[in-house]
Write an enzyme that holds these catalytic residues in place. Structure first.
Site, PDB file in Angstrom:
ATOM      1  N   LYS A  91      12.267  -1.108   5.163  1.00 13.70           N
ATOM      2  CA  LYS A  91      12.815  -2.259   4.361  1.00 13.70           C
ATOM      3  C   LYS A  91      12.497  -3.831   5.050  1.00 13.70           C
ATOM      4  CE  LYS A  91      16.131  -0.055   1.466  1.00 13.70           C
ATOM      5  NZ  LYS A  91      17.583  -0.093   1.175  1.00 13.70           N
ATOM      6  N   GLY A 137       0.713  -0.961   0.142  1.00 12.71           N
ATOM      7  CA  GLY A 137       0.111  -0.016   0.067  1.00 12.71           C
ATOM      8  C   GLY A 137       0.873   1.118   0.005  1.00 12.71           C
ATOM      9  N   THR A 138       0.327   2.120  -0.724  1.00  7.68           N
ATOM     10  CA  THR A 138       1.368   3.461  -0.830  1.00  7.68           C
ATOM     11  C   THR A 138       0.550   4.880  -0.449  1.00  7.68           C
ATOM     12  OG1 THR A 138       0.475   3.860  -3.029  1.00  7.68           O
ATOM     13  CG2 THR A 138       2.396   2.513  -2.735  1.00  7.68           C
ATOM     14  N   HIS A 158     -13.054   4.438  -5.988  1.00  5.56           N
ATOM     15  CA  HIS A 158     -12.275   4.879  -4.805  1.00  5.56           C
ATOM     16  C   HIS A 158     -13.597   4.523  -3.671  1.00  5.56           C
ATOM     17  CE1 HIS A 158      -8.513   6.254  -2.560  1.00  5.56           C
ATOM     18  NE2 HIS A 158      -9.155   5.425  -1.647  1.00  5.56           N
ATOM     19  N   ASN A 180       6.583  -8.735   6.183  1.00  4.24           N
ATOM     20  CA  ASN A 180       5.241  -8.686   5.795  1.00  4.24           C
ATOM     21  C   ASN A 180       5.042  -9.882   4.622  1.00  4.24           C
ATOM     22  OD1 ASN A 180       4.362  -6.582   7.512  1.00  4.24           O
ATOM     23  ND2 ASN A 180       4.420  -5.201   5.924  1.00  4.24           N
ATOM     24  N   ASP A 225      -0.079  -0.845  -4.870  1.00  6.07           N
ATOM     25  CA  ASP A 225      -1.731  -0.127  -4.701  1.00  6.07           C
ATOM     26  C   ASP A 225      -1.503   1.289  -4.398  1.00  6.07           C
ATOM     27  OD1 ASP A 225      -4.478  -0.823  -4.118  1.00  6.07           O
ATOM     28  OD2 ASP A 225      -4.012   0.544  -2.713  1.00  6.07           O
ATOM     29  N   ARG A 237      -1.844   4.329  15.379  1.00  2.00           N
ATOM     30  CA  ARG A 237      -3.054   4.320  15.377  1.00  2.00           C
ATOM     31  C   ARG A 237      -4.095   3.717  16.417  1.00  2.00           C
ATOM     32  NH1 ARG A 237      -4.458   2.793   9.095  1.00  2.00           N
ATOM     33  NH2 ARG A 237      -6.157   3.951   9.339  1.00  2.00           N
ATOM     34  N   TYR A 296      -3.674   9.643  -3.220  1.00  2.00           N
ATOM     35  CA  TYR A 296      -2.479   9.393  -2.753  1.00  2.00           C
ATOM     36  C   TYR A 296      -1.341  10.241  -3.064  1.00  2.00           C
ATOM     37  CZ  TYR A 296      -4.690   4.905  -1.448  1.00  2.00           C
ATOM     38  OH  TYR A 296      -5.456   4.053  -1.052  1.00  2.00           O
ATOM     39  N   ARG A 342      10.423  -4.368   7.236  1.00  2.00           N
ATOM     40  CA  ARG A 342       9.060  -4.967   7.310  1.00  2.00           C
ATOM     41  C   ARG A 342       8.372  -5.249   6.143  1.00  2.00           C
ATOM     42  NH1 ARG A 342       7.709   0.052  10.842  1.00  2.00           N
ATOM     43  NH2 ARG A 342       8.037  -0.464  12.777  1.00  2.00           N
ATOM     44  N   LYS A 396      -6.984   4.348  -8.463  1.00  2.00           N
ATOM     45  CA  LYS A 396      -8.245   4.498  -7.977  1.00  2.00           C
ATOM     46  C   LYS A 396      -8.883   5.853  -8.538  1.00  2.00           C
ATOM     47  CE  LYS A 396      -7.392   1.824  -3.897  1.00  2.00           C
ATOM     48  NZ  LYS A 396      -5.898   2.273  -3.825  1.00  2.00           N
ATOM     49  N   LYS A 411       0.867  -1.204   4.264  1.00  2.00           N
ATOM     50  CA  LYS A 411       2.003  -0.046   3.769  1.00  2.00           C
ATOM     51  C   LYS A 411       2.871  -0.027   5.048  1.00  2.00           C
ATOM     52  CE  LYS A 411      -0.329   3.561   6.163  1.00  2.00           C
ATOM     53  NZ  LYS A 411      -1.229   5.030   6.186  1.00  2.00           N
TER      54      LYS A 411
END
Length: 341
Positions: free
Chosen positions: A269, A23-24, A125, A275, A58, A221, A63, A271, A92, A265
């Site tokens: 590196k 994700g970006t 989107h 992932n 993505d 978050r 973005y 991670r 999107k 996202k």
């Protein structure tokens, strides 16, 4: 260099899509400003991700990083690291562009910013249509979908889908479309399993793609009332230790075993490698049952500033809110210097 091998899943049009991508969306800060300072980190992360074997990127008009993504992809093609057909790129169409002609132009503009001839996937989107002034334009998402169907016919995209659609919206779309969506990209994590939506999508051969797969697990978050699990949750740590993995790897593996694609996202590196290293073990039934108990229908992404607009997909979750739609979600330019239309 360690390489990762990410499996693929077949979409309802026969195209193969990787089951895990990058994700970006870099996010916005507490002042509701886009985090453009992280763009250089994203460029470095994208380059490394492609080098180690990521094949699914993505992004979105919103973005602001389509130019940078295109730059990295084209550089890797020129260097011979990949061919264009090796990488799966999703973008999107934003809410400002829901008229049929505008949806087509939006995709053309994305291709110009990406400096590519086509994208592998275009998503609507959100189902709402909202002008840059924040006005509810009340354009039927069926009209927007006609635009995406034409994008497909024009060869500008290999597949089309939706994002943030609920079950009723999907049913209406399926009853009135020529081409069914290949995916529905929605928030899914351990706190928000969305079983009804996932079951419906999978019954209709629509692949579910999970954004925010870690939910409030990440320290950045975590509102005060957010539920478990966090990264130090004892139950999750026990499962992670049992398999020699991290809590985030257990999370992504759990979603994968639900046949859900994830797009976590990160600009780190280590991670990126972590992932994508989830395909060499299996969660057993006890693990799955333990993890499933964290599903309390807690949504992390609740855009309350859109909640009174037609086609808002979470009508049952309305909250008291009187602020305007943040400017950063209404008016912007693309690229790290915010100078590209």
């Amino acid at each position: 260099m360690v390489k990762v091998n990410i499996p693929t899943t077949k979409l309802n049009n026969g195209i193969e899509m990787p089951v895990l991508g990058l994700g970006t969306w870099l996010g916005i800060d507490e002042k509701l400003q886009f985090l453009s300072s992280d763009v250089p980190k994203l460029i470095e992360a994208l380059s490394y991700a492609i080098d180690i074997g990521y094949k699914y990127l993505d992004t979105a008009h919103l973005y602001r990083v389509e130019p940078e993504i295109g730059e990295v992809v084209n550089k890797k093609i020129k260097e011979g690291v990949i061919k264009r057909e090796d990488v799966f790129i999703t973008t999107k169409v934003w809410q400002h562009n829901h008229r049929e002609a505008d949806a087509i132009q939006s995709v053309k503009d994305s291709l110009r910013r990406l400096n590519l001839d086509y994208v592998d996937q275009v998503l609507m989107h959100w189902p709402m249509s909202i002008s840059p002034d924040g006005i509810d334009e009340k354009i039927d998402y069926l009209e927007t979908w006609k635009g995406l169907e034409k994008v497909l016919d024009m060869g500008l995209a290999k597949s089309i889908g939706v994002s943030n659609f609920n079950v009723e919206q999907l049913k209406r779309l399926l009853a009135n479309c020529k081409v069914p969506p290949v995916v529905n990209q929605v928030e899914i994590n351990l706190n928000l399993g969305q079983k009804e939506l996932v079951d419906y999508c999978q019954s209709q051969k629509i692949v579910v793609v999970a954004y925010s797969p870690f939910g409030t697990m990440m320290p950045s978050r975590q509102p005060p009332d957010s539920p478990e699990p966090k990264l130090n949750n004892p139950l999750m740590l026990a499962i992670a230790n049992k398999h020699g993995k991290t809590v985030t790897q257990i999370t992504l593996r759990y979603l994968y075993q639900r046949n859900i694609v994830s797009i976590p996202k990160t600009v780190t590196k280590s991670r990126l490698l972590e992932n994508a290293s989830i395909f060499d073990f299996n969660l057993d039934e006890n693990d799955v049952q333990t993890i499933a108990k964290f599903d309390v229908e807690y949504r992390t992404v609740v855009p309350v500033f859109w909640q009174n607009h037609q086609n808002y997909p979470f009508p049952e979750e309305r909250q008291p809110y009187k602020e305007d739609i943040p400017l950063c979600l209404r008016i912007w330019k693309n690229g790290a210097n915010a100078d590209i239309d």
